[in-house]
Structures are given as C-alpha cells and as structure tokens.
Design a protein around this motif. Structure first.
Motif, PDB file in Angstrom:
ATOM      1  N   SER A 390       0.819  -1.220   0.000  1.00 16.73           N
ATOM      2  CA  SER A 390       0.000   0.000   0.000  1.00 16.73           C
ATOM      3  C   SER A 390       0.852   1.269   0.000  1.00 16.73           C
ATOM      4  O   SER A 390       0.341   2.357  -0.270  1.00 16.73           O
ATOM      5  N   SER A 391       2.148   1.148   0.315  1.00 18.28           N
ATOM      6  CA  SER A 391       3.031   2.321   0.377  1.00 18.28           C
ATOM      7  C   SER A 391       3.862   2.490  -0.893  1.00 18.28           C
ATOM      8  O   SER A 391       4.707   3.378  -0.947  1.00 18.28           O
ATOM      9  N   ILE A 392       3.616   1.644  -1.895  1.00 21.00           N
ATOM     10  CA  ILE A 392       4.366   1.714  -3.152  1.00 21.00           C
ATOM     11  C   ILE A 392       3.439   2.211  -4.254  1.00 21.00           C
ATOM     12  O   ILE A 392       2.361   1.651  -4.472  1.00 21.00           O
ATOM     13  N   SER A 393       3.840   3.276  -4.951  1.00 26.28           N
ATOM     14  CA  SER A 393       3.089   3.785  -6.105  1.00 26.28           C
ATOM     15  C   SER A 393       3.891   3.504  -7.367  1.00 26.28           C
ATOM     16  O   SER A 393       5.111   3.688  -7.386  1.00 26.28           O
ATOM     17  N   TRP A 394       3.208   3.067  -8.426  1.00 24.96           N
ATOM     18  CA  TRP A 394       3.861   2.728  -9.688  1.00 24.96           C
ATOM     19  C   TRP A 394       3.382   3.688 -10.769  1.00 24.96           C
ATOM     20  O   TRP A 394       2.182   3.795 -11.036  1.00 24.96           O
ATOM     21  N   VAL A 395       4.343   4.404 -11.389  1.00 24.82           N
ATOM     22  CA  VAL A 395       3.991   5.412 -12.394  1.00 24.82           C
ATOM     23  C   VAL A 395       4.850   5.189 -13.646  1.00 24.82           C
ATOM     24  O   VAL A 395       6.070   5.379 -13.599  1.00 24.82           O
ATOM     25  N   PRO A 396       4.234   4.796 -14.777  1.00 25.99           N
ATOM     26  CA  PRO A 396       4.988   4.733 -16.044  1.00 25.99           C
ATOM     27  C   PRO A 396       5.134   6.141 -16.621  1.00 25.99           C
ATOM     28  O   PRO A 396       4.196   6.952 -16.527  1.00 25.99           O
ATOM     29  N   ALA A 397       6.294   6.451 -17.177  1.00 28.93           N
ATOM     30  CA  ALA A 397       6.504   7.818 -17.665  1.00 28.93           C
ATOM     31  C   ALA A 397       7.641   7.848 -18.670  1.00 28.93           C
ATOM     32  O   ALA A 397       8.397   6.884 -18.825  1.00 28.93           O
ATOM     33  N   SER A 398       7.729   8.988 -19.348  1.00 26.98           N
ATOM     34  CA  SER A 398       8.876   9.301 -20.200  1.00 26.98           C
ATOM     35  C   SER A 398       9.295  10.730 -19.866  1.00 26.98           C
ATOM     36  O   SER A 398       8.582  11.687 -20.193  1.00 26.98           O
ATOM     37  N   VAL A 399      10.426  10.859 -19.193  1.00 24.14           N
ATOM     38  CA  VAL A 399      10.883  12.188 -18.767  1.00 24.14           C
ATOM     39  C   VAL A 399      11.273  13.037 -19.965  1.00 24.14           C
ATOM     40  O   VAL A 399      10.941  14.225 -20.030  1.00 24.14           O
ATOM     41  N   MET A 400      11.959  12.465 -20.944  1.00 25.33           N
ATOM     42  CA  MET A 400      12.395  13.237 -22.109  1.00 25.33           C
ATOM     43  C   MET A 400      11.215  13.746 -22.925  1.00 25.33           C
ATOM     44  O   MET A 400      11.265  14.846 -23.483  1.00 25.33           O
ATOM     45  N   GLU A 401      10.137  12.964 -23.000  1.00 26.92           N
ATOM     46  CA  GLU A 401       8.961  13.377 -23.773  1.00 26.92           C
ATOM     47  C   GLU A 401       7.889  14.022 -22.906  1.00 26.92           C
ATOM     48  O   GLU A 401       6.799  14.331 -23.393  1.00 26.92           O
ATOM     49  N   ASN A 402       8.184  14.228 -21.612  1.00 27.96           N
ATOM     50  CA  ASN A 402       7.259  14.880 -20.678  1.00 27.96           C
ATOM     51  C   ASN A 402       5.890  14.192 -20.659  1.00 27.96           C
ATOM     52  O   ASN A 402       4.843  14.830 -20.766  1.00 27.96           O
ATOM     53  N   GLN A 403       5.917  12.892 -20.512  1.00 26.87           N
ATOM     54  CA  GLN A 403       4.680  12.120 -20.460  1.00 26.87           C
ATOM     55  C   GLN A 403       4.433  11.611 -19.036  1.00 26.87           C
ATOM     56  O   GLN A 403       5.298  10.958 -18.439  1.00 26.87           O
TER      57      GLN A 403
END
Length: 639
Positions: A390-403
């Motif tokens: 419950s204390s772990i959040s999972w976020v897919p992202a692309s920092v270079m493409e600002n997604q």
C-alpha cells in the motif's frame, strides 16, 4: 669539525703535514671557484630516504607513512608501523583502501586538514593506567610526537580517513590485558525526559501554509534521475526558459544534447564532462500540497557514500527505473545493481513510502507488458526490503517526452494506464511524525562557507526547533556558537522546526570546528560521542563471511569512520528477534546478528531508541554495502 682550505696561501710543509696528521683528512679534491683553488674533503656517503608515490596525486611520501600527506589516500599495501604507546599498538586501519576512499569528490574536502593541525589539547582526558605508568603517561597526553602520532588519539593523523572529522572530546583507552577499546563520555546531568519545549517550538496550524517534504531521487546510474529533477524544476517554474535554452545550447556544443535538463543540478565541470552525478544536488519546488526539497542522488556505485550522506535526510523517495531492455535487468542485478542497493538503503533510512517511476517507456513503445514485468519483479524485491504494498506507487513515464509527469499522458499508447501522474503521486504522500518537543539536533550535511568566526552549515532538523539568537552546542568539538540567521530555499526565515532542511549561519565559532558529520544540539542536552558500539545488523549479499577483525567502513548520518568487528555476540531469529546462537564464528548473507564494533575515531551517535536518525548505521566494504543496522547500546568506559 675543523676543515682546512687552501685559498692560494703557501703553508709551511711541516705545518701542513702536522695538520693532516692531527685530523687525518685526505684532501684529494680541488675545487676552483672565482679564481680561488680550495681543497675539500671527500663527500660523505648519503643514504637516500625510501619514498613511495601516491597513485592519485603522485606526491612522493616518506616510506614510514601509511597514507599520502597531500590527499590522504591510504598506501597499498600498508606499511607496518612499529610505533607503540604504553606498549599498546596503534589502532587498526584498512588493510586495503576501499574504492569509496578513492573518490575525489564528496560532501567533504581537504579543508579537513586544517582541523587536524589544530587539535584541542585542553579537554580533560581519562585513561586506564596502571599506577606504575600513570606519571609518565599523563605528561605525554597533551604532547604530539615528531612522527605525527597524537598521543591523545593513539592514531597517526596521516592515516585518517579522508573527509572524516576528528574529535578530541573523548579519548579512547585500551586495556593492556584485554585489548578492549573503551570510551569515556561526559554528559550533562539533564535528562531528555526532563526537557520542556518552549511555546514557539510547537507549530501553529495555518491555513494555506505548505509543509516541507524532503524527497530523494534514487536509482541505477543512467536511469534518468537528474533529468527528472531538472524537468520537474523547469515545469514548476523554478528554471526559466532562458536558462533552459542556455543549458540546451551548452549541452549540444559538447555533444550531449539529452543532458540539458540534468545540467540544472549537475553544475560542476567534472559532472558535466563525465555525464554522471557525483554529489547530492539540492533543489526546491512547490506542489499543490508541499514545499518539496529535492535530493538528487548519484547512481554510480563509486558515489554511494555521497548518496548515503545526502539521501539520509529523506522523508520519501522516488525510485527511478530504466524500462529499456537490459538496463532494468542491470539495475536489479544482485552483484552490482544500484536499483537494488538504493532500495535497501532508502528503506534503512526509515523511508516507508516510495514512488517507482518506470522511466523511458517511450523506448519500449509504452508497452504494458514491459511495465507489468518490471512491476512484478521489482515489487517482489521491494516487499523483501520491508515496503508495504500500500506504500508503493507505480507510475509509467517518459521524462524526455514529458509524459505522465505533471499531467496525464497525452500519448495514446499510454491510454491503458489509469493511475495518478507523478505530481499527483507526490501529493498523495504522507508526512512522517515530527519530534518538535525534543531538544534540538541537526546533523550537519555540508558546510557551505567559512570565514573568521562565522560558518554556514546545512542540514535537516531531526528534532526540536531553532531560531536566530539561540546559543547552540556543536559536537564533537564542544564549541558554543550563536545562531546569527536561518535560510530556507535561500530565503531568510525566523524559525525552523523538525523536518525542515535549512542553512544555519553561526557566529562565534571557527570554521574548522564545524564539519560534515558534526551535530548542532541544545547546550544542556549534548549528543553522545562514542567510538565503540553494540549494534543489531542485517547482513546483505556478501561473498566473504564477516568474522572478528573484519575491517569495514562505518557510515552514520553524515559521518564516516574506519571500523572493525571486535565481537560477534549472537545470531538472531529474523522474525522474533530472539537469540538463536551465541558467539558464532562468522556471519553469512541474510543473517541477523548482534555485534560489537570499534571505530578508529569517535562519531556523534545516539541509541536508536532515543533518536532514530542518529542511530541508523550502514556498513560497507570493497565498494559495496554489506550490512544495515541500528545502534542498540553505546559502550562506555568501565570504572
């Protein structure tokens, strides 16, 4: 010694013969200088002193020295010293210099040398001495020998670990019968339980006021940590478009266009040239809920000690993972993966909330299958580290493409994700409890500037509160100073409380008395200083068993010292904590144990039950973290 020189004067032959017979000199060499001929004695045979060359700075040191006199790097192999004091051999040092000690950049520098040369000799010292040796030894306590051995510390100053503060507040004593190092600690009679906080120390609830959250960015090298930090600062308005354009132009000129955002925190020329973060970068920005202190940590394994020193201030963490094929697997590898090591360290800092940012999803085409694979494999490991699901959040992202950073992703390929974007995940974090009502304690992370009788020190308030005008005690130097002013995010502030990351400007104290690893505390409630501790540790993945005499690197808050295991007291059951075996011969991977550790020099420390931040310990050897632990008892001098 008389010497006969002939300056063109004709001596009587008999006189010359008598002169030579008396002194038995052979004048077989003539020297002509300025038109004058002189007879000289044969040159005496001169023995050339043996030297060894430092592999780092190439300075030629005397053969008797075990560390470089210029940069402090230990000699390999170490020479054996014959120096003894009261028939007791000088304390141990590393037999092999660790890669950590070869790191030339860190939160401390060679300005520590000025402190070694101004050792305080007026502090009372108690030594265990026999009546037979007491008189002769007491006269030598405040004296330094010409060979560089300070008799108060029983250790050569040239062999000290680079960047580690020395202290003379307490003196080690070693029993000639048992060889046991013991520590004498003087403390005020005031008990922490008797401390009554003043009214101004307790914060008042103010509507609309943002709380401070210390957020560490950790992860494997080249996973995008510094780029993420720079992107967040740019998107939150902390970096102007003009400055960002400057970074982009400079990065392209060096052929590193993708590093533009990282250069917002990687400011040194060496960091930019090598393309890696070497020290912990500190930056500030605000979200809807928090005033965030961003701690951008280095990911390279050589700079893990810097990561420990900086990220130990964290309240929560973002673990950045590279989703590309092969990179994730390298980071989670048991032998050299920094994703694994950073996750273990950040949990041992007391952080129980973590956001896993699966970066570079654009490289794998925003594949849901790849994200699920990373989540399944890394999630299993994080649970073994002690993180709750419950204390772990999972976020897919692309920092270079600002997604998926400050808003939901605009890329249709990420439409399968229904969770929060990164900034929402940050705002969902909960602040840990703050100890406002305890005496002041600020472990010093870095000393920004030094001038005559004025010092600027940075750190996080672990307990208590501070404001300008207060008298504070700096340990272990035992110096009283006055708080001249406070700064938060480079802006003056009137009060700082537990949890705040501030710069404290002190006056009335010399700069060499305040170093990283020192602690600013209440004058009536000084932090303890010790060099021998009992600890409860968890052994991580190791290839060589830990035995009595094993030499380690001891890290606690922002201090580092050489250490060795002097006792292995017992093995513990990992679930119940009960003793399963007393006095084992060695420790293996994944074992829990009680051990006794002796340090080469004293450090500021508290038992974990009294102050968690000053009681957490990290043990390293050969460039790897091999153990995590807490201080259960500070071993004091026996009467």
């Amino acid at each position: 010694m008389p010497r006969k020189v002939n300056y063109g004067i004709d001596y009587d032959d008999d006189y010359e013969d008598d002169y030579n017979d008396d002194y038995d000199y052979d004048y077989d060499e003539e020297v002509e200088e300025n038109g004058i001929t002189a007879k000289t004695m044969p040159a005496k045979e001169v023995r050339t002193a043996k030297v060894w060359r430092c592999p780092i700075c190439t300075y030629d040191n005397e053969d008797s020295m075990s560390a470089c006199d210029i940069c402090g790097i230990l000699r390999n192999p170490l020479v054996k010293s014959n120096i003894q004091i009261n028939d007791v051999a000088a304390p141990f040092k590393f037999n092999v210099p660790s890669p950590d000690d070869l790191v030339s950049s860190g939160l401390q520098s060679l300005k520590m040398k000025s402190k070694d040369n101004q050792r305080d000799t007026n502090i009372p010292v108690e030594l265990e001495l026999s009546a037979k040796d007491q008189e002769s030894t007491s006269a030598s306590v405040t004296r330094q020998r010409g060979n560089g051995v300070n008799e108060k510390d029983y250790a050569p100053t040239s062999g000290s670990i680079q960047g580690v503060p020395h202290s003379n507040v307490n003196t080690e004593a070693m029993s000639s019968k048992t060889g046991k190092v013991e520590q004498s600690i003087e403390r005020k009679t005031a008990s922490i339980s008797d401390f009554t906080p003043e009214t101004w120390m307790i914060p008042e609830t103010v509507d609309g006021e943002l709380s401070q959250l210390n957020l560490a960015i950790v992860g494997h090298v080249d996973s995008g940590k510094s780029t993420l930090s720079g992107r967040l600062l740019h998107l939150s308005g902390r970096i102007s478009q003009k400055l960002m354009h400057k970074y982009e132009k400079e990065a392209k000129q060096q052929g590193k266009g993708s590093f533009a955002y990282a250069w917002a925190l990687d400011e040194s020329a060496e960091e930019r040239e090598r393309g890696i973060t070497m020290t912990v970068g500190v930056a500030f920005f605000t979200s809807k809920k928090y005033h965030i202190v961003l701690l951008d940590s280095p990911g390279h394994r050589d700079f893990v000690p810097n990561m420990i020193s900086g990220a130990t201030q964290a309240d929560a963490a973002i673990l950045v993972v590279d989703a590309s094929m092969g990179s994730f697997e390298a980071g989670i590898d048991a032998t050299g993966g920094q994703t694994r090591e950073h996750a273990q360290l950040i949990r041992s800092f007391g952080v129980d909330q973590i956001i896993v940012l699966v970066n570079k999803m654009d490289v794998v085409g925003y594949s849901k299958e790849r994200f699920d694979f990373v989540k399944q494999k890394l999630g299993t490991f994080l649970r073994t580290c002690g993180f709750k699901e419950s204390s772990i959040s999972w976020v897919p992202a692309s920092v270079m493409e600002n997604q998926n950073l400050v808003a939901n992703s605009s890329d249709a390929r990420l439409s399968w994700y229904r969770g929060p974007f990164l900034m929402d995940a940050i705002d969902s974090l909960q602040l840990p409890a703050r100890d406002y009502s305890k005496p002041l304690q600020i472990p010093i992370c870095d000393v920004k500037s030094q001038s005559q009788s004025q010092v600027s020190a940075c750190g996080k308030l672990e307990t208590g509160a501070i404001r300008p005008g207060l008298k504070v005690l700096v340990m272990p130097s035992k110096e009283i100073a006055t708080v001249r002013s406070l700064e938060r995010d480079s802006q003056p502030c009137s009060i700082a409380r537990a949890g705040d990351n501030v710069t404290v400007n002190l006056q009335g104290i010399e700069g060499n008395r305040v170093t990283a690893g020192s602690v600013i505390c209440h004058p009536d409630y000084p932090v303890q200083v010790a060099s021998q501790l009992e600890m409860k540790i968890l052994v991580l993945e190791i290839s060589t068993p830990i035995v009595i005499g094993s030499q380690l690197e001891f890290h606690i808050h922002h201090a580092k010292e050489a250490a060795k295991i002097v006792k292995i007291l017992s093995l513990l059951d990992p679930k119940t904590g009960k003793v399963t075996k007393k006095s084992p011969r060695c420790l293996l991977s994944k074992q829990n144990a009680m051990v006794e550790v002796a340090l080469q020099g004293p450090v500021c420390v508290e038992e974990y039950s009294s102050c968690r931040a000053l009681g957490r310990v990290f043990l390293r050897a050969s460039g790897r973290t091999i153990g995590l632990g807490v201080v259960t008892q500070i071993i004091k001098r026996e009467n």
